[in-house]
Write an enzyme that holds these catalytic residues in place. Structure first.
Site, PDB file in Angstrom:
ATOM      1  N   ASN A 191      -1.456   2.123   6.058  1.00  0.00           N
ATOM      2  CA  ASN A 191      -0.629   0.986   5.620  1.00  0.00           C
ATOM      3  C   ASN A 191      -0.301   0.169   6.861  1.00  0.00           C
ATOM      4  OD1 ASN A 191      -0.560   2.221   3.156  1.00  0.00           O
ATOM      5  ND2 ASN A 191       1.617   2.756   3.238  1.00  0.00           N
ATOM      6  N   GLY A 192      -0.221  -1.143   6.717  1.00  0.00           N
ATOM      7  CA  GLY A 192       0.127  -1.980   7.871  1.00  0.00           C
ATOM      8  C   GLY A 192      -1.058  -2.867   8.227  1.00  0.00           C
ATOM      9  N   CYS A 228       0.828  -1.202   0.000  1.00  0.00           N
ATOM     10  CA  CYS A 228       0.000   0.000   0.000  1.00  0.00           C
ATOM     11  C   CYS A 228       0.866   1.257   0.000  1.00  0.00           C
ATOM     12  CB  CYS A 228      -0.856   0.036   1.254  1.00  0.00           C
ATOM     13  SG  CYS A 228      -1.778  -1.468   1.525  1.00  0.00           S
ATOM     14  N   GLU A 263      14.944 -20.141 -14.473  1.00  0.00           N
ATOM     15  CA  GLU A 263      13.976 -19.185 -15.016  1.00  0.00           C
ATOM     16  C   GLU A 263      14.556 -17.791 -15.187  1.00  0.00           C
ATOM     17  OE1 GLU A 263      10.450 -18.431 -12.642  1.00  0.00           O
ATOM     18  OE2 GLU A 263      11.558 -18.809 -10.829  1.00  0.00           O
ATOM     19  N   LYS A 282      14.663 -21.479  -9.737  1.00  0.00           N
ATOM     20  CA  LYS A 282      15.035 -20.060  -9.689  1.00  0.00           C
ATOM     21  C   LYS A 282      16.143 -19.788 -10.688  1.00  0.00           C
ATOM     22  CE  LYS A 282      12.376 -18.677  -8.219  1.00  0.00           C
ATOM     23  NZ  LYS A 282      11.173 -19.049  -7.522  1.00  0.00           N
ATOM     24  N   GLU A 319      13.461 -26.066  -5.859  1.00  0.00           N
ATOM     25  CA  GLU A 319      13.180 -24.631  -5.951  1.00  0.00           C
ATOM     26  C   GLU A 319      14.434 -23.852  -6.396  1.00  0.00           C
ATOM     27  OE1 GLU A 319      10.934 -22.679  -6.214  1.00  0.00           O
ATOM     28  OE2 GLU A 319      11.529 -20.725  -5.439  1.00  0.00           O
ATOM     29  N   ARG A 323       4.801  -0.278  -6.791  1.00  0.00           N
ATOM     30  CA  ARG A 323       4.787  -1.119  -5.588  1.00  0.00           C
ATOM     31  C   ARG A 323       3.755  -2.233  -5.684  1.00  0.00           C
ATOM     32  NH1 ARG A 323       7.178   1.859  -1.393  1.00  0.00           N
ATOM     33  NH2 ARG A 323       6.111   0.622   0.162  1.00  0.00           N
ATOM     34  N   HIS A 366      21.638 -42.398  -9.960  1.00  0.00           N
ATOM     35  CA  HIS A 366      20.767 -43.250 -10.783  1.00  0.00           C
ATOM     36  C   HIS A 366      20.634 -42.699 -12.201  1.00  0.00           C
ATOM     37  CE1 HIS A 366      19.744 -45.799  -7.417  1.00  0.00           C
ATOM     38  NE2 HIS A 366      19.574 -44.707  -6.682  1.00  0.00           N
ATOM     39  N   LYS A 416       3.543 -13.599 -14.729  1.00  0.00           N
ATOM     40  CA  LYS A 416       3.418 -13.638 -13.260  1.00  0.00           C
ATOM     41  C   LYS A 416       2.215 -14.468 -12.845  1.00  0.00           C
ATOM     42  CE  LYS A 416       4.693 -12.686  -9.155  1.00  0.00           C
ATOM     43  NZ  LYS A 416       5.803 -13.542  -8.705  1.00  0.00           N
ATOM     44  N   TRP A 426      -3.179  -2.556  -1.315  1.00  0.00           N
ATOM     45  CA  TRP A 426      -2.946  -3.946  -1.690  1.00  0.00           C
ATOM     46  C   TRP A 426      -3.627  -4.769  -0.619  1.00  0.00           C
ATOM     47  CZ3 TRP A 426      -0.663  -8.656  -0.556  1.00  0.00           C
ATOM     48  CH2 TRP A 426      -0.535  -9.508  -1.664  1.00  0.00           C
TER      49      TRP A 426
HETATM   50  C1  F6R Z   1       8.457 -19.497 -10.234  1.00  0.00           C
HETATM   51  C2  F6R Z   1       7.078 -19.053 -10.317  1.00  0.00           C
HETATM   52  C3  F6R Z   1       6.060 -20.003 -10.834  1.00  0.00           C
HETATM   53  C4  F6R Z   1       4.803 -19.935  -9.953  1.00  0.00           C
HETATM   54  C5  F6R Z   1       3.689 -20.784 -10.572  1.00  0.00           C
HETATM   55  C6  F6R Z   1       2.450 -20.828  -9.680  1.00  0.00           C
HETATM   56  O1  F6R Z   1       9.280 -18.521  -9.700  1.00  0.00           O
HETATM   57  O2  F6R Z   1       6.771 -17.940  -9.982  1.00  0.00           O
HETATM   58  O3  F6R Z   1       6.545 -21.292 -10.905  1.00  0.00           O
HETATM   59  O4  F6R Z   1       5.135 -20.398  -8.680  1.00  0.00           O
HETATM   60  O5  F6R Z   1       3.323 -20.244 -11.820  1.00  0.00           O
HETATM   61  O6  F6R Z   1       1.955 -19.541  -9.458  1.00  0.00           O
HETATM   62  P1  F6R Z   1       0.987 -19.243  -8.256  1.00  0.00           P
HETATM   63  O7  F6R Z   1       1.728 -19.465  -7.005  1.00  0.00           O
HETATM   64  O8  F6R Z   1       0.564 -17.822  -8.452  1.00  0.00           O
HETATM   65  O9  F6R Z   1      -0.170 -20.204  -8.387  1.00  0.00           O
END
Ligand code: F6R
Length: 612
Positions: free
Chosen positions: A104-105, A2, A492, A489, A485, A27, A508, A607, A78
């Site tokens: 905010n908060g 926010c 990607e 990271k 994970e 933001r 294996h 995203k 937000w």
């Molecule tokens: C990786 C990433 C994606 C999401 C996936 C699920 O950094 O961002 O693998 O984790 O697309 O997205 P959400 O969590 O929004 O369902």
């Protein structure tokens, strides 16, 4: 997160407010609004809209307020409490419409305060925690506005950056800070407030940053700071000196880095009010599950995609360890079509940062059709998955703008462990065992801070591996999801080919690929699997593969095999993935930066994946 802006002066406030809100758009937010104090007699006019500041500008055109008003406050919201919609957008008014508040908060005790105010006849128009502040200021009225605000805030527990205007004192803005940033400033005949200096760049000649516990009164051309108790406080004002473009990312080169560094605060927000040290358990009201319902469950199925899936895998381990309840994770895209076995006594836990991922949503619908108890763990409040699940836990991680998920993963792990703890305490954990888990969870923000302090050292390690084409990540137990994970990271954002494997699986097949050009990131913090993973590190070194080892501070054994060591603080194995993943995030970030890749917007990625 926010954003707050405010202006009082001798010229119209609205242009500054709208421009200030636009400057904070980076933001992330879901709705916006302004309150203007003007007219004779003075009154407050509020305009709010869901969506971008453009939508607010449209609402202002469609229903123009008194544009000559020279005092006002604005907000980008937000959602944390209540879905993104006009009635939940800020500013919020007191019942008599004479006080407006932006906040905010998180007000921790808002439910309590709201009930007390309801008992006095107050009616609430929003689902937010923030609205109680406007009601409290009206309720505490007496003397000046700043005194009323001080009395109101004395009743509030939680965090706030806040700005308040009143039709009874036009031309004045009262602001306060506890745990959420507030900067005030002045220029010829005007005073400003913002939660982000970006909104004041080029506007205020001099600014001062408030400290926690500060309260300030803004009048045209001046501001005065005092403590909540009313004692004068001196906060030096200085010229605002920065490049507005840099401030957009809070001084960080990328949103991803900013979000990595926001993780201690994100975890604090996720954990706040939910850990009960004395009872050795967690309180997750949004689940709406009593001990009998939890005891009646026969198994837990978690479902998600991508990074959320890996958090879910970690969660499945925690459910089995803490609660002794069979738990498994399933990819949402599989779950939706595979016709999985789900019973009425199955808890289906869907995980999603965005709350809009198509496959996860479809899995939720399928599980509901099959009669499972469906729960969600989402970051975006009011998102489709959260709404359709109906019960769940919000992460309160704040918005993620960088495409690669960072803080959501950590908060998902924390939320799932709290859930597993709650289930465990109703099934088989003793109070003392529960209290030990509470202590470990409470330490998460500090564990993360300790790794963030090693950013420069991790960047130097990244320099030595940025030229690789392939990489492996290996781990066991809770470090296995962390390995998956870490590899995700890296691939990607750096486009380097990376694979996560269980450390035992390497031999294996994948071990055939190892040579001096293929680094292996080995996750070996102290815990039941550490010795075995050290053995796997030796296997990798025997094939000349360079190793980056993530180990516990002071654990010298791995030094015999590699100099590329990242040390994480000692902690129980069930939380060690959190600091380890932070180290992996920083490693991936620096590799991608050195390779010159567009970190915040990697090619081909979105995203929110709303198609299957
Ligand atoms: C990786 C990433 C994606 C999401 C996936 C699920 O950094 O961002 O693998 O984790 O697309 O997205 P959400 O969590 O929004 O369902």
């Amino acid at each position: 997160m926010c954003g707050i802006v405010g202006f009082t002066g001798r010229t119209p406030a609205l242009p500054f407010l709208v421009d200030g809100l636009r400057r904070m758009e980076y933001r992330g937010y879901d709705s916006a609004g302004v309150a203007l104090v003007g007219g004779d007699p003075a009154r407050i006019e509020v305009r709010r809209a869901v969506g971008k500041v453009d939508a607010l500008a449209e609402a202002l055109r469609a229903d123009p307020p008194d544009e000559s008003a020279a005092c006002g406050i604005g907000h980008t919201r937000w959602a944390t409490h209540g879905a993104p919609c006009v009635r939940n957008a800020h500013p919020h008014l007191s019942p008599d419409g004479r006080v407006a508040v932006v906040h905010n908060g998180i007000i921790d005790n808002f439910l309590d305060l709201r009930e007390r105010l309801r008992a006095k006849g107050h009616e609430f128009r929003s689902d937010t925690d923030s609205e109680v502040v406007a009601h409290l200021v009206q309720e505490c009225r007496g003397g000046s506005l700043i005194e009323s605000v001080a009395r109101a805030l004395a009743l509030v527990r939680g965090t706030y950056g806040i700005a308040v205007v009143s039709a009874d004192e036009p031309g004045r803005i009262v602001v306060a800070r506890r745990g959420s940033p507030v900067v005030v400033g002045t220029a010829d005949g005007a005073a400003f407030v913002a939660s982000d200096p970006a909104a004041l760049a080029g506007r205020a000649d001099r600014v001062a940053f408030l400290d926690d516990g500060d309260l300030a009164l803004l009048e045209p051309g001046s501001f005065e700071v005092r403590s909540l108790a009313g004692e004068p406080v001196v906060r030096e004002a200085a010229p605002l000196d920065f490049d507005p473009a840099a401030v957009e990312k809070g001084g960080y080169e990328h949103f991803m880095l900013k979000e990595i560094f926001e993780q201690p605060e994100a975890l604090e927000n996720c954990l706040r009010g939910r850990l009960l040290p004395d009872e050795g358990t967690a309180k997750l009201s949004g689940l709406r599950l009593g001990p009998r319902e939890i005891a009646a469950l026969s198994n837990v199925v978690l479902t998600a995609c991508g990074t959320s899936y890996y958090a879910g895998l970690h969660g499945a381990y925690a459910f089995e360890q803490f609660a002794g309840i069979p738990a498994r994770i399933e990819q949402a895209a599989e779950f939706r079509y595979r016709n999985p076995i789900v019973a009425p006594d199955t808890a289906l836990v869907s995980l999603s940062q965005s709350g809009e991922t198509a496959d996860t949503l479809a899995a939720v619908r399928e599980a509901k059709r099959k009669g499972a108890l469906v729960l969600s763990v989402c970051n975006a409040v009011g998102s489709t998955i959260a709404r359709e699940a109906g019960r769940g836990v919000y992460l309160h991680a704040g918005p993620e703008i960088g495409v690669a998920s960072t803080k959501a993963f950590l908060c998902q792990v924390a939320a799932l462990e709290m859930m597993a703890l709650l289930f465990g305490r109703t099934r088989r954990l003793s109070g003392a065992e529960g209290a030990a888990i509470v202590r470990a969870l409470a330490s998460l923000p500090d564990l993360v801070r300790a790794v963030l302090a090693k950013n420069d050292a991790i960047a130097r390690i990244a320099e030595r591996h940025a030229g690789a084409r392939d990489a492996f990540y290996i781990g066991r137990g809770y470090q296995y999801p962390a390995a998956l994970e870490g590899a995700l990271k890296l691939k990607e954002i750096s486009y380097l080919h990376a694979e996560g494997y269980h450390a035992a699986e390497l031999k294996h097949g994948p071990i055939a690929l190892l040579d001096e050009k293929v680094p292996v990131v080995a996750l070996a913090p102290r815990g039941p699997d550490r010795d075995k993973t050290l053995g796997n590190i030796q296997e990798c070194r025997a094939r000349n593969a360079p190793v980056v080892a993530i180990v516990t501070e002071g654990d010298a054994d791995a030094r015999a095999f590699t100099e590329d060591l990242v040390e994480v603080p000692p902690c129980p194995d069930f939380v060690a993935a959190v600091p380890v993943v932070v180290a992996e995030q920083l490693f991936a970030y620096h590799v991608a930066r050195l390779r010159g890749e567009p970190i915040d917007k990697p090619r081909n990625l979105a995203k929110s994946v709303t198609v299957e």
